[in-house]
Motif scaffolding. Structure first.
Motif, PDB file in Angstrom:
ATOM      1  N   TYR A   3       0.822  -1.206   0.000  1.00  0.00           N
ATOM      2  CA  TYR A   3       0.000   0.000   0.000  1.00  0.00           C
ATOM      3  C   TYR A   3       0.858   1.258   0.000  1.00  0.00           C
ATOM      4  CZ  TYR A   3      -4.260  -2.647   0.460  1.00  0.00           C
ATOM      5  OH  TYR A   3      -5.306  -3.501   0.204  1.00  0.00           O
ATOM      6  N   GLU A   4       1.954   1.223  -0.717  1.00  0.00           N
ATOM      7  CA  GLU A   4       2.789   2.412  -0.868  1.00  0.00           C
ATOM      8  C   GLU A   4       2.326   3.204  -2.089  1.00  0.00           C
ATOM      9  OE1 GLU A   4       6.708   0.716  -1.061  1.00  0.00           O
ATOM     10  OE2 GLU A   4       6.928   0.779   1.116  1.00  0.00           O
ATOM     11  N   GLY A   5       2.860   4.392  -2.251  1.00  0.00           N
ATOM     12  CA  GLY A   5       2.545   5.211  -3.416  1.00  0.00           C
ATOM     13  C   GLY A   5       1.075   5.584  -3.461  1.00  0.00           C
ATOM     14  N   PRO A   6       0.438   5.377  -4.619  1.00  0.00           N
ATOM     15  CA  PRO A   6      -0.948   5.823  -4.759  1.00  0.00           C
ATOM     16  C   PRO A   6      -1.932   5.087  -3.839  1.00  0.00           C
ATOM     17  CG  PRO A   6      -0.305   4.495  -6.648  1.00  0.00           C
ATOM     18  CD  PRO A   6       0.938   4.742  -5.830  1.00  0.00           C
ATOM     19  N   TYR A   7      -1.546   3.912  -3.344  1.00  0.00           N
ATOM     20  CA  TYR A   7      -2.431   3.140  -2.469  1.00  0.00           C
ATOM     21  C   TYR A   7      -2.335   3.558  -0.999  1.00  0.00           C
ATOM     22  CZ  TYR A   7      -2.610  -0.016  -6.509  1.00  0.00           C
ATOM     23  OH  TYR A   7      -2.766  -0.548  -7.750  1.00  0.00           O
ATOM     24  N   ALA A   8      -1.328   4.331  -0.640  1.00  0.00           N
ATOM     25  CA  ALA A   8      -1.066   4.687   0.756  1.00  0.00           C
ATOM     26  C   ALA A   8      -2.251   5.345   1.476  1.00  0.00           C
ATOM     27  CB  ALA A   8       0.173   5.564   0.861  1.00  0.00           C
ATOM     28  N   PRO A   9      -2.985   6.253   0.844  1.00  0.00           N
ATOM     29  CA  PRO A   9      -4.090   6.901   1.577  1.00  0.00           C
ATOM     30  C   PRO A   9      -5.146   5.924   2.099  1.00  0.00           C
ATOM     31  CG  PRO A   9      -3.576   8.147  -0.400  1.00  0.00           C
ATOM     32  CD  PRO A   9      -2.791   6.860  -0.477  1.00  0.00           C
ATOM     33  N   MET A  10      -5.314   4.786   1.456  1.00  0.00           N
ATOM     34  CA  MET A  10      -6.355   3.853   1.878  1.00  0.00           C
ATOM     35  C   MET A  10      -6.087   3.270   3.265  1.00  0.00           C
ATOM     36  SD  MET A  10      -8.008   0.687  -0.127  1.00  0.00           S
ATOM     37  CE  MET A  10      -9.326  -0.249   0.614  1.00  0.00           C
ATOM     38  N   VAL A  11      -4.818   3.101   3.628  1.00  0.00           N
ATOM     39  CA  VAL A  11      -4.496   2.476   4.912  1.00  0.00           C
ATOM     40  C   VAL A  11      -3.892   3.448   5.920  1.00  0.00           C
ATOM     41  CG1 VAL A  11      -4.215   0.188   3.896  1.00  0.00           C
ATOM     42  CG2 VAL A  11      -2.216   1.671   4.144  1.00  0.00           C
ATOM     43  N   ALA A  12      -3.682   4.684   5.528  1.00  0.00           N
ATOM     44  CA  ALA A  12      -2.988   5.647   6.386  1.00  0.00           C
ATOM     45  C   ALA A  12      -3.619   5.763   7.768  1.00  0.00           C
ATOM     46  CB  ALA A  12      -2.931   7.009   5.704  1.00  0.00           C
ATOM     47  N   GLY A  13      -4.911   5.853   7.853  1.00  0.00           N
ATOM     48  CA  GLY A  13      -5.555   5.999   9.154  1.00  0.00           C
ATOM     49  C   GLY A  13      -6.298   4.751   9.595  1.00  0.00           C
ATOM     50  N   TYR A  14      -6.067   3.648   8.906  1.00  0.00           N
ATOM     51  CA  TYR A  14      -6.821   2.426   9.184  1.00  0.00           C
ATOM     52  C   TYR A  14      -6.483   1.880  10.562  1.00  0.00           C
ATOM     53  CZ  TYR A  14      -9.531  -1.705   8.154  1.00  0.00           C
ATOM     54  OH  TYR A  14     -10.489  -2.669   8.174  1.00  0.00           O
ATOM     55  N   GLN A  15      -7.498   1.406  11.255  1.00  0.00           N
ATOM     56  CA  GLN A  15      -7.280   0.812  12.572  1.00  0.00           C
ATOM     57  C   GLN A  15      -8.090  -0.466  12.707  1.00  0.00           C
ATOM     58  OE1 GLN A  15      -7.614   3.452  15.860  1.00  0.00           O
ATOM     59  NE2 GLN A  15      -7.524   1.823  17.359  1.00  0.00           N
ATOM     60  N   VAL A  16      -7.435  -1.521  13.152  1.00  0.00           N
ATOM     61  CA  VAL A  16      -8.116  -2.761  13.498  1.00  0.00           C
ATOM     62  C   VAL A  16      -8.411  -2.654  14.990  1.00  0.00           C
ATOM     63  CG1 VAL A  16      -7.995  -5.280  13.560  1.00  0.00           C
ATOM     64  CG2 VAL A  16      -6.796  -4.023  11.742  1.00  0.00           C
ATOM     65  N   GLY A  17      -9.656  -2.404  15.311  1.00  0.00           N
ATOM     66  CA  GLY A  17     -10.036  -2.142  16.699  1.00  0.00           C
ATOM     67  C   GLY A  17     -10.458  -3.384  17.458  1.00  0.00           C
ATOM     68  N   HIS A  18     -10.563  -3.230  18.757  1.00  0.00           N
ATOM     69  CA  HIS A  18     -10.998  -4.326  19.629  1.00  0.00           C
ATOM     70  C   HIS A  18     -12.360  -4.857  19.213  1.00  0.00           C
ATOM     71  CE1 HIS A  18      -8.305  -2.497  22.983  1.00  0.00           C
ATOM     72  NE2 HIS A  18      -7.613  -3.235  22.150  1.00  0.00           N
ATOM     73  N   ASP A  19     -13.284  -3.938  18.907  1.00  0.00           N
ATOM     74  CA  ASP A  19     -14.629  -4.363  18.526  1.00  0.00           C
ATOM     75  C   ASP A  19     -14.613  -5.176  17.235  1.00  0.00           C
ATOM     76  OD1 ASP A  19     -13.874  -2.059  17.163  1.00  0.00           O
ATOM     77  OD2 ASP A  19     -15.924  -1.328  16.940  1.00  0.00           O
ATOM     78  N   TYR A  20     -13.739  -4.818  16.306  1.00  0.00           N
ATOM     79  CA  TYR A  20     -13.636  -5.558  15.045  1.00  0.00           C
ATOM     80  C   TYR A  20     -13.178  -6.995  15.307  1.00  0.00           C
ATOM     81  CZ  TYR A  20     -12.452  -6.698  10.242  1.00  0.00           C
ATOM     82  OH  TYR A  20     -12.390  -7.303   9.014  1.00  0.00           O
ATOM     83  N   VAL A  21     -12.147  -7.133  16.128  1.00  0.00           N
ATOM     84  CA  VAL A  21     -11.606  -8.456  16.445  1.00  0.00           C
ATOM     85  C   VAL A  21     -12.626  -9.304  17.203  1.00  0.00           C
ATOM     86  CG1 VAL A  21      -9.820  -9.641  17.796  1.00  0.00           C
ATOM     87  CG2 VAL A  21      -9.203  -7.726  16.332  1.00  0.00           C
ATOM     88  N   GLU A  22     -13.394  -8.673  18.070  1.00  0.00           N
ATOM     89  CA  GLU A  22     -14.396  -9.411  18.829  1.00  0.00           C
ATOM     90  C   GLU A  22     -15.620  -9.781  17.995  1.00  0.00           C
ATOM     91  OE1 GLU A  22     -15.138  -6.957  22.238  1.00  0.00           O
ATOM     92  OE2 GLU A  22     -13.114  -7.254  23.018  1.00  0.00           O
ATOM     93  N   THR A  23     -15.940  -8.974  16.987  1.00  0.00           N
ATOM     94  CA  THR A  23     -17.131  -9.178  16.170  1.00  0.00           C
ATOM     95  C   THR A  23     -16.917 -10.161  15.027  1.00  0.00           C
ATOM     96  OG1 THR A  23     -17.829  -6.922  16.658  1.00  0.00           O
ATOM     97  CG2 THR A  23     -18.884  -7.993  14.789  1.00  0.00           C
ATOM     98  N   HIS A  24     -15.722 -10.152  14.437  1.00  0.00           N
ATOM     99  CA  HIS A  24     -15.446 -10.951  13.242  1.00  0.00           C
ATOM    100  C   HIS A  24     -14.477 -12.092  13.539  1.00  0.00           C
ATOM    101  CE1 HIS A  24     -17.636  -8.007  10.982  1.00  0.00           C
ATOM    102  NE2 HIS A  24     -16.835  -7.055  11.399  1.00  0.00           N
ATOM    103  N   ARG A  25     -14.406 -13.015  12.619  1.00  0.00           N
ATOM    104  CA  ARG A  25     -13.455 -14.121  12.723  1.00  0.00           C
ATOM    105  C   ARG A  25     -12.114 -13.643  12.178  1.00  0.00           C
ATOM    106  NH1 ARG A  25     -16.443 -19.833  11.954  1.00  0.00           N
ATOM    107  NH2 ARG A  25     -18.321 -19.290  13.071  1.00  0.00           N
TER     108      ARG A  25
END
Length: 163
Positions: free
Chosen positions: A40-62
């Motif tokens: 996700y470098e270069g033009p793809y970088a903005p998609m993950v720049a602020g991405y967060q895998v949160g506690h609720d995500y881990v608890e809700t999904h497999r």
């Protein structure tokens, strides 16, 4: 297991690798893996720049992590959503790419999907990862169009058969 892939006991990068359910304590490492991904470098970088895998995500999904058994080093992870069936996230550490971690994760995903009674899993792929998904048996079904400002490029849509 399907495709000759094992989900535990495989030796990769000098140590045994196991797949385990991700926990809330893993979220910082999961987030770091997403944000620092070389894919996700270069033009793809903005998609993950602020991405967060949160506690609720881990608890809700497999969410499952591939870790070194002795070091507990995070080598990769994936998130499976059951309804509708979709691979939501899959990342492999940059220095572990090409070592078989992605194939181990896909094998585990297939087992999880099979146990959940799924016949197939949808994948909306990062464009550079399409070749990998096709190499593990996914077939392209279409294209998901860009959705600015979150996603600025079209993405391949694939289906991974579970059996």
């Amino acid at each position: 297991m399907r495709s000759g892939i094992t989900s535990r006991g495989r030796r990769v990068l000098g140590e045994e690798v196991s797949i385990r359910r991700a926990e809330a304590r893993d979220t910082k490492r999961l987030t770091r893996l997403v944000r620092t991904s070389g894919a996700y470098e270069g033009p793809y970088a903005p998609m993950v720049a602020g991405y967060q895998v949160g506690h609720d995500y881990v608890e809700t999904h497999r969410v499952f992590a591939a870790v070194g058994e002795t070091s507990d080093r995070l080598l990769g992870f994936y998130a499976l959503i059951l309804d509708p069936p979709e691979l939501d996230l899959m990342f492999v550490a940059d220095d572990a790419q090409g070592a078989g971690i992605g194939r181990v994760l896909i094998g585990h995903l297939r087992d999880e999907a099979h146990e959940a009674g799924l016949a197939e899993v949808r994948i909306v792929s990062h464009p550079p990862a399409e070749g990998f998904y096709r190499s593990v048996g996914a077939r392209r079904t279409g294209t998901v169009r860009a959705a600015p400002p979150a996603v600025m490029w079209d993405r391949p849509e694939l289906v991974l058969p579970v059996d």
